[in-house]
Design a protein around this motif. Structure first.
Motif, PDB file in Angstrom:
ATOM      1  N   ILE A  28       0.837  -1.202   0.000  1.00 35.02           N
ATOM      2  CA  ILE A  28       0.000   0.000   0.000  1.00 35.02           C
ATOM      3  C   ILE A  28       0.873   1.253   0.000  1.00 35.02           C
ATOM      4  O   ILE A  28       0.627   2.194  -0.763  1.00 35.02           O
ATOM      5  N   SER A  29       1.906   1.283   0.814  1.00 34.54           N
ATOM      6  CA  SER A  29       2.824   2.439   0.833  1.00 34.54           C
ATOM      7  C   SER A  29       3.465   2.634  -0.535  1.00 34.54           C
ATOM      8  O   SER A  29       3.592   3.770  -1.015  1.00 34.54           O
ATOM      9  N   ASP A  30       3.851   1.541  -1.183  1.00 34.23           N
ATOM     10  CA  ASP A  30       4.458   1.627  -2.520  1.00 34.23           C
ATOM     11  C   ASP A  30       3.475   2.202  -3.541  1.00 34.23           C
ATOM     12  O   ASP A  30       3.866   2.982  -4.413  1.00 34.23           O
ATOM     13  N   GLN A  31       2.194   1.830  -3.437  1.00 33.31           N
ATOM     14  CA  GLN A  31       1.206   2.348  -4.388  1.00 33.31           C
ATOM     15  C   GLN A  31       1.054   3.857  -4.218  1.00 33.31           C
ATOM     16  O   GLN A  31       0.977   4.596  -5.199  1.00 33.31           O
ATOM     17  N   PHE A  32       1.017   4.319  -2.988  1.00 33.95           N
ATOM     18  CA  PHE A  32       0.941   5.763  -2.757  1.00 33.95           C
ATOM     19  C   PHE A  32       2.169   6.472  -3.314  1.00 33.95           C
ATOM     20  O   PHE A  32       2.062   7.531  -3.938  1.00 33.95           O
ATOM     21  N   ALA A  33       3.337   5.895  -3.105  1.00 30.61           N
ATOM     22  CA  ALA A  33       4.568   6.512  -3.615  1.00 30.61           C
ATOM     23  C   ALA A  33       4.551   6.607  -5.144  1.00 30.61           C
ATOM     24  O   ALA A  33       5.061   7.576  -5.718  1.00 30.61           O
ATOM     25  N   ARG A  34       3.936   5.641  -5.805  1.00 30.33           N
ATOM     26  CA  ARG A  34       3.858   5.643  -7.272  1.00 30.33           C
ATOM     27  C   ARG A  34       3.042   6.820  -7.800  1.00 30.33           C
ATOM     28  O   ARG A  34       3.186   7.199  -8.952  1.00 30.33           O
ATOM     29  N   VAL A  35       2.148   7.372  -6.962  1.00 28.37           N
ATOM     30  CA  VAL A  35       1.341   8.525  -7.389  1.00 28.37           C
ATOM     31  C   VAL A  35       1.761   9.782  -6.616  1.00 28.37           C
ATOM     32  O   VAL A  35       0.991  10.714  -6.449  1.00 28.37           O
ATOM     33  N   ARG A  36       2.986   9.781  -6.140  1.00 30.93           N
ATOM     34  CA  ARG A  36       3.604  10.934  -5.485  1.00 30.93           C
ATOM     35  C   ARG A  36       2.923  11.351  -4.184  1.00 30.93           C
ATOM     36  O   ARG A  36       2.902  12.513  -3.829  1.00 30.93           O
ATOM     37  N   ILE A  37       2.348  10.389  -3.474  1.00 33.37           N
ATOM     38  CA  ILE A  37       1.836  10.639  -2.126  1.00 33.37           C
ATOM     39  C   ILE A  37       2.909  10.121  -1.182  1.00 33.37           C
ATOM     40  O   ILE A  37       3.116   8.914  -1.063  1.00 33.37           O
ATOM     41  N   ASP A  38       3.621  11.066  -0.568  1.00 33.87           N
ATOM     42  CA  ASP A  38       4.775  10.711   0.245  1.00 33.87           C
ATOM     43  C   ASP A  38       4.466  10.542   1.727  1.00 33.87           C
ATOM     44  O   ASP A  38       5.321  10.138   2.495  1.00 33.87           O
ATOM     45  N   SER A  39       3.247  10.883   2.134  1.00 31.72           N
ATOM     46  CA  SER A  39       2.865  10.762   3.544  1.00 31.72           C
ATOM     47  C   SER A  39       2.780   9.296   3.945  1.00 31.72           C
ATOM     48  O   SER A  39       2.355   8.446   3.162  1.00 31.72           O
ATOM     49  N   GLU A  40       3.166   9.021   5.174  1.00 35.87           N
ATOM     50  CA  GLU A  40       3.035   7.659   5.699  1.00 35.87           C
ATOM     51  C   GLU A  40       1.555   7.366   5.923  1.00 35.87           C
ATOM     52  O   GLU A  40       0.866   8.119   6.608  1.00 35.87           O
ATOM     53  N   PRO A  41       1.033   6.295   5.330  1.00 34.31           N
ATOM     54  CA  PRO A  41      -0.392   5.993   5.495  1.00 34.31           C
ATOM     55  C   PRO A  41      -0.747   5.589   6.928  1.00 34.31           C
ATOM     56  O   PRO A  41       0.080   5.046   7.657  1.00 34.31           O
ATOM     57  N   GLU A  42      -1.984   5.859   7.305  1.00 35.47           N
ATOM     58  CA  GLU A  42      -2.563   5.277   8.512  1.00 35.47           C
ATOM     59  C   GLU A  42      -3.163   3.952   8.066  1.00 35.47           C
ATOM     60  O   GLU A  42      -3.862   3.903   7.050  1.00 35.47           O
ATOM     61  N   PHE A  43      -2.909   2.897   8.802  1.00 32.45           N
ATOM     62  CA  PHE A  43      -3.400   1.581   8.423  1.00 32.45           C
ATOM     63  C   PHE A  43      -4.507   1.115   9.357  1.00 32.45           C
ATOM     64  O   PHE A  43      -4.464   1.361  10.560  1.00 32.45           O
ATOM     65  N   TYR A  44      -5.485   0.452   8.761  1.00 32.43           N
ATOM     66  CA  TYR A  44      -6.603  -0.139   9.493  1.00 32.43           C
ATOM     67  C   TYR A  44      -6.764  -1.568   9.025  1.00 32.43           C
ATOM     68  O   TYR A  44      -6.761  -1.831   7.826  1.00 32.43           O
ATOM     69  N   LEU A  45      -6.904  -2.474   9.969  1.00 34.90           N
ATOM     70  CA  LEU A  45      -7.139  -3.880   9.668  1.00 34.90           C
ATOM     71  C   LEU A  45      -8.525  -4.222  10.196  1.00 34.90           C
ATOM     72  O   LEU A  45      -8.784  -4.081  11.395  1.00 34.90           O
TER      73      LEU A  45
END
Length: 117
Positions: free
Chosen positions: A87-104
């Motif tokens: 998920i972090s890699d997908q955000f980085a691919r679209v130039r979203i550099d913020s660390e995601p909040e994760f929910y399970l």
């Protein structure tokens, strides 16, 4: 089944972790996964035109989707760590550099959130 959601910059993406005894979906071209835990999630990237609009708190971007990623794991903790990394890699691919909040969430927990319970 566990939904792993990452939220960052006003948008999010969710994948599914199929746990021991559950069968992940199959589709043409999907790799065969013979492991206790299987992670399935879309992969996407930014495009200049076409694709689908993705609203973020930084504005609208266009994204295109690749065939969903399917990966197998022997241990749950490794599957969850890989899911978060994906998920972090997908955000980085679209130039979203913020660390995601994760929910399970289990499917039942997701229903409560959707229904406002």
């Amino acid at each position: 089944m566990l939904f792993i959601c990452g939220l960052a910059c006003g948008t999010g993406t969710t994948g599914t972790l199929y746990e021991q005894g559950e069968t992940p979906p199959s589709y043409e071209g999907a790799p065969s996964v013979h492991a206790p835990y299987a992670w399935v999630c879309d992969a996407f990237y930014e495009v200049e035109s076409g694709g689908q609009e993705l609203e973020t708190d930084r504005g609208t971007i266009q994204v295109a989707f690749e065939r969903p990623t399917v990966r197998g794991f022997e241990r749950r903790d490794r599957a969850v760590a890989a899911a978060k990394s994906h998920i972090s890699d997908q955000f980085a691919r679209v130039r979203i550099d913020s660390e995601p909040e994760f929910y399970l969430d289990t499917p039942e927990e997701t229903e409560r959130v959707r229904d406002g319970v």
